[in-house]
Motif scaffolding. Structure first.
Motif, PDB file in Angstrom:
ATOM      1  N   LEU A   1      -8.295  15.796 101.509  1.00 26.25           N
ATOM      2  CA  LEU A   1      -7.878  16.548 100.321  1.00 26.25           C
ATOM      3  C   LEU A   1      -9.080  17.030  99.507  1.00 26.25           C
ATOM      4  N   SER A   2     -10.123  16.221  99.433  1.00 27.39           N
ATOM      5  CA  SER A   2     -11.285  16.580  98.622  1.00 27.39           C
ATOM      6  C   SER A   2     -12.039  17.791  99.161  1.00 27.39           C
ATOM      7  N   LYS A   3     -11.842  18.115 100.436  1.00 22.20           N
ATOM      8  CA  LYS A   3     -12.567  19.222 101.052  1.00 22.20           C
ATOM      9  C   LYS A   3     -11.705  20.464 101.263  1.00 22.20           C
ATOM     10  N   ARG A   4     -10.490  20.429 100.793  1.00 22.29           N
ATOM     11  CA  ARG A   4      -9.614  21.589 100.984  1.00 22.29           C
ATOM     12  C   ARG A   4      -9.978  22.697  99.995  1.00 22.29           C
ATOM     13  N   LYS A   5      -9.963  23.909 100.469  1.00 23.66           N
ATOM     14  CA  LYS A   5     -10.456  25.041  99.688  1.00 23.66           C
ATOM     15  C   LYS A   5      -9.524  25.444  98.568  1.00 23.66           C
ATOM     16  N   TYR A   6      -8.219  25.466  98.840  1.00 21.11           N
ATOM     17  CA  TYR A   6      -7.265  26.018  97.874  1.00 21.11           C
ATOM     18  C   TYR A   6      -6.467  24.919  97.173  1.00 21.11           C
ATOM     19  N   LEU A   7      -6.059  25.243  95.965  1.00 20.98           N
ATOM     20  CA  LEU A   7      -5.164  24.350  95.242  1.00 20.98           C
ATOM     21  C   LEU A   7      -3.767  24.411  95.850  1.00 20.98           C
ATOM     22  N   ALA A   8      -3.323  25.621  96.204  1.00 16.09           N
ATOM     23  CA  ALA A   8      -1.985  25.799  96.787  1.00 16.09           C
ATOM     24  C   ALA A   8      -1.982  27.023  97.684  1.00 16.09           C
ATOM     25  N   ASN A   9      -0.999  27.066  98.576  1.00 16.72           N
ATOM     26  CA  ASN A   9      -0.828  28.262  99.403  1.00 16.72           C
ATOM     27  C   ASN A   9       0.640  28.465  99.754  1.00 16.72           C
ATOM     28  N   TYR A  10       0.931  29.691 100.163  1.00 20.71           N
ATOM     29  CA  TYR A  10       2.244  30.021 100.720  1.00 20.71           C
ATOM     30  C   TYR A  10       2.006  30.887 101.932  1.00 20.71           C
ATOM     31  N   LEU A  11       2.461  30.435 103.077  1.00 20.16           N
ATOM     32  CA  LEU A  11       2.282  31.171 104.318  1.00 20.16           C
ATOM     33  C   LEU A  11       3.646  31.606 104.846  1.00 20.16           C
ATOM     34  N   GLY A  12       4.001  32.839 104.582  1.00 18.45           N
ATOM     35  CA  GLY A  12       5.297  33.335 105.026  1.00 18.45           C
ATOM     36  C   GLY A  12       5.445  34.810 104.699  1.00 18.45           C
ATOM     37  N   ARG A  13       6.591  35.340 105.006  1.00 24.30           N
ATOM     38  CA  ARG A  13       6.881  36.750 104.724  1.00 24.30           C
ATOM     39  C   ARG A  13       7.436  36.897 103.308  1.00 24.30           C
ATOM     40  N   ALA A  14       7.204  38.029 102.705  1.00 24.28           N
ATOM     41  CA  ALA A  14       7.674  38.260 101.335  1.00 24.28           C
ATOM     42  C   ALA A  14       9.181  38.470 101.298  1.00 24.28           C
ATOM     43  N   GLN A  15       9.732  39.203 102.278  1.00 24.54           N
ATOM     44  CA  GLN A  15      11.169  39.466 102.385  1.00 24.54           C
ATOM     45  C   GLN A  15      11.763  40.062 101.084  1.00 24.54           C
ATOM     46  N   LYS A  16      10.904  40.731 100.309  1.00 24.49           N
ATOM     47  CA  LYS A  16      11.317  41.396  99.066  1.00 24.49           C
ATOM     48  C   LYS A  16      11.891  40.412  98.039  1.00 24.49           C
TER      49      LYS A  16
ATOM     50  N   LYS B   1      -4.207  21.822  98.922  1.00 24.51           N
ATOM     51  CA  LYS B   1      -3.678  20.544  98.427  1.00 24.51           C
ATOM     52  C   LYS B   1      -2.158  20.573  98.292  1.00 24.51           C
ATOM     53  N   PHE B   2      -1.595  21.738  98.031  1.00 26.12           N
ATOM     54  CA  PHE B   2      -0.145  21.877  97.880  1.00 26.12           C
ATOM     55  C   PHE B   2       0.342  23.025  98.764  1.00 26.12           C
ATOM     56  N   CYS B   3       1.466  22.788  99.445  1.00 23.05           N
ATOM     57  CA  CYS B   3       2.106  23.817 100.266  1.00 23.05           C
ATOM     58  C   CYS B   3       3.366  24.300  99.542  1.00 23.05           C
ATOM     59  N   LEU B   4       3.362  25.548  99.109  1.00 22.67           N
ATOM     60  CA  LEU B   4       4.490  26.096  98.365  1.00 22.67           C
ATOM     61  C   LEU B   4       5.546  26.629  99.323  1.00 22.67           C
ATOM     62  N   ALA B   5       6.799  26.417  98.980  1.00 20.09           N
ATOM     63  CA  ALA B   5       7.913  26.898  99.806  1.00 20.09           C
ATOM     64  C   ALA B   5       8.955  27.555  98.913  1.00 20.09           C
ATOM     65  N   PRO B   6       8.671  28.753  98.374  1.00 22.67           N
ATOM     66  CA  PRO B   6       9.630  29.432  97.491  1.00 22.67           C
ATOM     67  C   PRO B   6      10.883  29.847  98.241  1.00 22.67           C
ATOM     68  N   ARG B   7      11.988  29.906  97.537  1.00 20.46           N
ATOM     69  CA  ARG B   7      13.264  30.241  98.135  1.00 20.46           C
ATOM     70  C   ARG B   7      13.220  31.633  98.768  1.00 20.46           C
ATOM     71  N   GLY B   8      13.785  31.730  99.966  1.00 20.82           N
ATOM     72  CA  GLY B   8      13.853  33.008 100.665  1.00 20.82           C
ATOM     73  C   GLY B   8      15.288  33.428 100.878  1.00 20.82           C
ATOM     74  N   GLU B   9      15.662  33.625 102.152  1.00 20.38           N
ATOM     75  CA  GLU B   9      17.024  34.016 102.479  1.00 20.38           C
ATOM     76  C   GLU B   9      18.012  32.881 102.227  1.00 20.38           C
ATOM     77  N   SER B  10      17.521  31.656 102.269  1.00 20.18           N
ATOM     78  CA  SER B  10      18.399  30.510 102.052  1.00 20.18           C
ATOM     79  C   SER B  10      17.637  29.431 101.297  1.00 20.18           C
ATOM     80  N   SER B  11      18.304  28.325 101.052  1.00 21.19           N
ATOM     81  CA  SER B  11      17.684  27.218 100.326  1.00 21.19           C
ATOM     82  C   SER B  11      16.886  26.308 101.241  1.00 21.19           C
ATOM     83  N   TRP B  12      16.740  26.664 102.503  1.00 25.52           N
ATOM     84  CA  TRP B  12      16.075  25.812 103.490  1.00 25.52           C
ATOM     85  C   TRP B  12      14.892  26.548 104.101  1.00 25.52           C
TER      86      TRP B  12
END
Length: 346
Positions: free
Chosen positions: A253-268, A312-323
């Motif tokens: 964790l001490s060597k990770r570059k970003y505080l948070a990220n989101y890796l996915g499609r925007a899907q508007k 350090k944190f992996c963000l998972a914002p809601r997309g087409e569904s809650s999963w």
């Protein structure tokens, strides 16, 4: 001259409800019933079921600590369960649900991502010691299908999936026998059982395995029923779950570059679009590239986990569904990183 009214007494014609004679007769009946019941019990040998229960009660096993162990049968070490897996060649149309209308889609192509559960569960049951090849002795029936993958890769469209399912189910006499109650289907994607448009008509009583319990985001009703269906975890890449070396080694964790990220499609989606904008404002804190299924913005398998594990944190914002499958993938990235950090600390 009007007739003289008749007067009736409230108790003049009412006989006692329970006389002493009735009480004596009831006592004789109860005594006789008890006597003849004991007589018949001694005249016939006990049933095998009774003997099994009787013996199990008297030979219950315990471990070294004295705790009671499960019996050998039932849910113990000798689970009495038989599962029949439908063969792709025994029902006309079943192959289409596995490989597409022209058979061009391979099972290995469907083994990746969240769709992989359909393939993995099918393969595990084919090798299971609980599998039976006799329908007449089966407790449960598994219907293999890779329809989410087949649909995404162009093997079948929505209309063809619906028509093919109906065609397949119409050829299953054991499905009709139980109304589908003992048949199992796997729907591991965000669409759930709604991929089969007529699910409410044909498999509303069947057992559905899915990672999503609430699928009413774009539908009037959910295909998940808590009384019969089962929530399964999302399918994580096999390379992430191996003992020892995995597909990549996460950073402490001490060597990770970003505080948070989101890796996915925007899907508007508003939340996802906002994260992409914030990442442009704070590129040293937040990584949110807008990924695509193909092209230069598509990440490879190892590259995807390298990016996921560099925050350090992996963000998972809601997309087409809650999963989202990313929720499960982040478990392995975080747990591995904690393990590495602790190892260096000690």
């Amino acid at each position: 001259m009007s007739p003289k009214p008749r007067i009736f007494s409230a108790h003049s014609h009412t006989a006692p409800l329970c006389t002493r004679t009735h009480q004596i007769a009831a006592l004789i009946l109860v005594t006789a019933t008890f006597f003849f019941t004991r007589l018949f019990d001694q005249s016939f040998p006990p049933s095998p079921c009774y003997l099994d229960r009787h013996l199990n009660l008297h030979v219950a096993k315990t471990n070294d600590a004295g705790h009671l162990l499960w019996p050998d049968r039932g849910y113990g070490s000798h689970l009495s369960l038989k599962i029949y897996v439908y063969d792709e060649n025994e029902i006309d149309g079943l192959k289409d649900l596995l490989y597409g209308r022209d058979g061009s889609i391979s099972s290995n192509a469907c083994l990746k991502g969240q769709w992989g559960s359909q393939v993995k569960i099918h393969r595990l049951l084919l090798e299971s010691r609980f599998r039976t090849r006799k329908k007449e002795e089966a407790d449960l029936f598994f219907v293999p299908a890779y329809v989410k993958c087949v649909r995404m890769l162009g093997g079948l469209n929505d209309k063809e999936i619906n028509q093919t399912y109906v065609k397949v189910l119409s050829q299953m006499p054991y499905f009709r026998r139980s109304g589908g109650r003992d048949h199992i289907f796997v729907f591991p994607s965000g669409a759930g059982a709604h991929l089969f448009r007529s699910w409410a008509t044909y498999i509303n009583r069947s057992i559905i395995l899915t990672p999503e319990g609430d699928r009413t985001d774009k539908k009037d009703t959910s295909a998940f029923n808590t009384w019969k269906d089962i929530i399964i975890p999302g399918n994580v890449d096999d390379g992430m779950m191996k003992t020892g070396a995995t597909v990549f080694q996460p950073l402490p964790l001490s060597k990770r570059k970003y505080l948070a990220n989101y890796l996915g499609r925007a899907q508007k989606k508003v939340g996802r679009l906002k994260l992409i904008e914030l990442a442009k404002q704070y590129p040293d804190k937040l990584e949110c590239p807008e990924l695509q299924f193909s092209g230069p913005n598509k990440l490879g398998r190892v590259e995807y986990f390298q990016h996921l594990g560099n925050s350090k944190f992996c963000l998972a914002p809601r997309g087409e569904s809650s999963w989202t499958l990313r929720f499960y993938e982040s478990f392995f990235v975080v747990s591995l990183s904690f393990s590495n950090t602790c190892t260096q600390a000690f």
